[in-house]
Design an enzyme around this catalytic site. Sequence first.
Site, short mmCIF file in Angstrom:
data_model
loop_
_atom_site.label_atom_id
_atom_site.label_comp_id
_atom_site.label_asym_id
_atom_site.label_seq_id
_atom_site.Cartn_x
_atom_site.Cartn_y
_atom_site.Cartn_z
N CYS A 88 0.87 -1.17 0.00
CA CYS A 88 0.00 0.00 0.00
C CYS A 88 0.91 1.22 0.00
CB CYS A 88 -0.90 -0.02 1.23
SG CYS A 88 -2.23 1.19 1.16
N HIS A 214 -8.50 4.25 0.96
CA HIS A 214 -7.82 4.59 -0.29
C HIS A 214 -8.51 5.77 -0.96
CE1 HIS A 214 -6.34 0.15 -0.37
NE2 HIS A 214 -5.65 0.91 0.46
N PHE A 215 -7.73 6.58 -1.66
CA PHE A 215 -8.32 7.80 -2.22
C PHE A 215 -7.42 8.38 -3.30
CE2 PHE A 215 -5.54 9.29 1.22
CZ PHE A 215 -4.82 10.30 0.57
N HIS A 246 -3.56 7.21 -2.91
CA HIS A 246 -3.29 6.23 -1.85
C HIS A 246 -4.02 4.94 -2.19
CE1 HIS A 246 -4.17 4.76 2.51
NE2 HIS A 246 -3.05 4.22 2.05
N SER A 391 -2.31 17.66 3.49
CA SER A 391 -1.29 16.62 3.51
C SER A 391 0.07 17.29 3.37
CB SER A 391 -1.53 15.60 2.39
OG SER A 391 -2.75 14.92 2.58
N HIS A 409 3.25 7.05 8.11
CA HIS A 409 2.72 7.11 6.74
C HIS A 409 1.56 8.07 6.61
CE1 HIS A 409 -0.63 4.83 8.21
NE2 HIS A 409 -1.06 4.43 7.04
#
EC number: 6.5.1.-
Length: 490
Positions: A88, A214-215, A246, A391, A409
């Site tokens: 991931c 997830h995106f 992600h 972010s 992460h």
Amino acid sequence: MMTVTGDALATLPVGDDLSPITVIGTEPIRQSFGGETLAQAINSRRAPGVSRVVLNPDAHVGYGAPVGCVMVSPTHVYPGPVGVDIKCSMSLLQMDLPAEAIESLPVRKKLIRAICKRVPTGAGRGQRHAPKSRRVDGKLGFQIATEGASKQVLKKLGIPKSWADACEDAFHTAPDGSSDTLAARLEWMGRSCDKLDRIESKYRQLGSYGGGNHFGEAEVVRVVDSQRAIAEAFGLKDGCVAFLSHCGSRGFGHDLAVAQFRALKTVFQKQGLAFPAGDPQLVYAPVDSPEGRDYLCDMAMGANFATVNHLLINDLVLEAFREVFPGVRGELVYFISHNIARQEPIDGQVQWVHRKGATRALPAGHSQLLGTRFESTGHPILLPGNPRDGSSVMVANVGAAAAAFSVNHGAGRRLSRTKAKKQLLQHEIDRGLAEHDVVSNCSVYPRDEAPDAYKDFEEVLRSVRQAGLAEEVARLKAKFVIKDGAAADD
């Protein structure tokens, strides 16, 4: 009892004459961990063959080992601290499009539709759910799983070859250094007709996000003034649009990981071996055993799938932007993983560094960056926070050695999915996103993925900086989000 050794550095003793666990986090972050997270970390440190464990500020309860931990071993491989979503990862695509171009709500909704026509979201969903996806058949899927982002694979998918140079690892091989060994193992797996059908169905998930956390996010890049030289070296463009993704190895990696957990548990039971702390989720294998080599082969194939999945998504996203803004240019800034075990020099010897919800942080001059474009700067570190608070792109300091050259992460969960659904109010989530001018493809934004389900991102970043691990290069401000949800609400 933790021993605080700095503003954001502490140690957690484990007894048995073992070195303590390194804990990264300010006081508020350390208070967020909880007893179960600390217990998992202690169990991980006491497990056979483990030489070092680091607990990052995003740490919370995970599968066997905490999410947000680093587990180092010279001799053993642990599937739990890699997880079921092998490799991931995060990736960032920088475009030359000024932020003003996507201020308009109709434009953002047009972009959302263009992306969703190419990149599906949701558990089990793949290319057939997106009319403009790029199809991958069984032959190409096999090549992707065994070669990763090779020149031939990238050419067949129409992905720029230069993007492989912006990957933490563009491809993974078997422990013997061969892709042929991976091919032989995958052929063996597919000899059963039922297995072959299932494997080929997973190939068709290439170029998709999946569900859960997830995106994809369209961002506006704001470079930190003091870091402009590094930002330029990374390829970041202040005031322009970038796209942050992600996701991981989807159903392909999940199936490989679950089969490995099942196989290793069976070995333990047949040989009468005790699970570390009685926890079967901490099952392991010596790296030079047949079981260890099989696991590393399967991990490599899952990682190859994840790598190409990200590169394909980024190319499809760029294609979608060009549908709305013809001629826009884009380059991959970096692709970096957080669910992987890699061989790295740690404490004077080459060891297997397991990062579960933790990401690599190599500073300028690190031996593994020699000969790469990041040799003199350190590589980009992509840290997702949340769409409301932003972010971050960071770069490692030499102090990252204290955390096995790793950082968190992202923000890390504050509330479990169940608690988030019970405690967070939909109208407050929607209002918060609207106040920050963030839209999404979801008719109802998932409560268990709301910003307040995660830890305070500013405190997490403060932990990283005060521990001397890394510095912020740029902040990313979300303008729209692609997640597992209904079609865009027009």
